[in-house]
Design an enzyme around this catalytic site. Sequence first.
Site, PDB file in Angstrom:
ATOM      1  N   ARG A  55      70.553  13.835 130.439  1.00 59.44           N
ATOM      2  CA  ARG A  55      69.933  15.000 131.086  1.00 59.44           C
ATOM      3  C   ARG A  55      69.032  14.518 132.206  1.00 59.44           C
ATOM      4  NH1 ARG A  55      64.704  17.963 129.687  1.00 59.44           N
ATOM      5  NH2 ARG A  55      64.844  19.775 131.043  1.00 59.44           N
ATOM      6  N   GLU A  89      60.610  24.062 131.576  1.00 59.68           N
ATOM      7  CA  GLU A  89      59.237  24.403 131.206  1.00 59.68           C
ATOM      8  C   GLU A  89      58.482  25.213 132.268  1.00 59.68           C
ATOM      9  OE1 GLU A  89      57.016  20.991 129.908  1.00 59.68           O
ATOM     10  OE2 GLU A  89      58.357  20.572 128.238  1.00 59.68           O
ATOM     11  N   TYR A 132      57.077  18.543 121.315  1.00 60.09           N
ATOM     12  CA  TYR A 132      56.269  17.325 121.191  1.00 60.09           C
ATOM     13  C   TYR A 132      55.261  17.369 120.050  1.00 60.09           C
ATOM     14  CZ  TYR A 132      58.263  15.708 125.541  1.00 60.09           C
ATOM     15  OH  TYR A 132      59.150  15.283 126.482  1.00 60.09           O
ATOM     16  N   GLU A 192      64.165  17.859 124.965  1.00 60.14           N
ATOM     17  CA  GLU A 192      63.183  16.768 125.052  1.00 60.14           C
ATOM     18  C   GLU A 192      62.463  16.654 123.727  1.00 60.14           C
ATOM     19  OE1 GLU A 192      60.220  16.905 128.198  1.00 60.14           O
ATOM     20  OE2 GLU A 192      61.735  17.586 129.631  1.00 60.14           O
TER      21      GLU A 192
END
Length: 449
Positions: free
Chosen positions: A79, A168, A295, A353
């Site tokens: 990506r 994002e 995250y 991610e």
Amino acid sequence: MTVPTNRFPDDFVWGCATSAYQIEGSPLADGAGMNVWHRFSHTRGRVVNDENGDIACDHYRRYESDIELMKQLGLQAYRFSIAWSRILPEGTGRVNPAGLGFYERLVDRLLEKGIQPTATLFHWDLPVALDDRGGWLNRDIAGWFADYAESVFRRFDDRIKLWATLNEPWVVSDNGYLHGTAAPGHRSLFEAPIATHNLMRAHGAAVQAYRATGRHQIGLVVNIEPKYPASTSSEDVAATRRAEAQMNRQFIEPAMLGRYPEELRDVFGEAWPDWPASDVEQIRQPIDFIGLNYYTRAVVRNDPGAWPLRAAPVRQSQVAHTEMGWEVFPQGLTDTLLWIKDRYGAPPIYVTENGAAFADPATAAGDVLDDPRRVEYFRTHIRAVHDAMRAGVDVRGYFAWSMLDNFEWALGYSKRFGIIHVDYATQKRTPKASATFYSGVIASNGAVL
Ligand code: LGS
């Protein structure tokens, strides 16, 4: 779909992620226009140590050897993002063939090596020519973005099968227009809602353009950080809802359900307008997947002094944190995947991610740099994805952030997220133990977890 107990489904996709400005370097090469992150990082005091992406990982010139490294890791997908300002130096109008040429070489080389290219159209590097015309505050940007997207789709849809419109959008609106910590560096309660709305209109317009020209899959990439109240008090619970609406639902909700969260009015007050219903209709376009960047989580308390959310994170002592100060909380990834499934009608999901910054040892003992905490982070989070799939979430793939240490935006080069270490003085790449570990995960389809 039945998910095996001890590994992932055969067609599960394993990859790594990066973004253009963070790794490429040579931001003005071959006729590219300037982008807002170039301008921002060249403005004194905006980035730690006044660092910038002029060289970064020099990937623009080293992409061939970087792809060789990806091949050695056994990556199935990669990506990356396309820099709008390389394709359209003025943001609109004239296409720069050399800009298309770079991504053409990248994509063809990936395919030659059996790695599936996955492209994000906008990972924050807006052309300055458009910022000078108001950027995300100008309503016309939805059309500008759709035109840019269309020229890229035309050229690459035969070879790129998975597309993301925006990466994002929360960071652009919140950090870029509300708090001023990211490009273009504005701090305005009134601008942030407008930026949000135009980002989402641009997303909708690009999806419409894709349906007219493309034949594969397109989605939206959002960052979601699940919020848990610090106590059962009604103040903390309400603060948690505000924080959760502002970060986690501000973008996915209009895209999937065609409405903005009610709580945004409570957060932004009179700065949050009533948007035309036809705009919100345009934003809600059927998409093929949700890209989730995960995250950490946040435990939230009411804090009247925190502008404008009136909510603040409460640091959890006793538990592991990454170098960014973020709590390591794998359960939050399972929770978030289940939440997307339940709230938004079980769309296919890619974890686009997931990763961690840690201070790695400066030198490798042998050929590999030891990063046990990053290995543990990946092990527990990939297991968390598997748990969600066992509970019925349709997760199609996982992308580790990041393939290489790189330019971490306003934090410059101080934070390292790579599974491959980069020595910025020599551009030497050294695999970390996490790269070896991730290779094993891919080769065994998760059986070594
Ligand atoms: O490099 C960025 C990574 C690193 O951590 C990437 O370009 C972005 O897409 C993404 O935002 N990335 C990222 N996000 C973590 C956000 C966690 C926020 C926690 C804030 C606590 C104060």
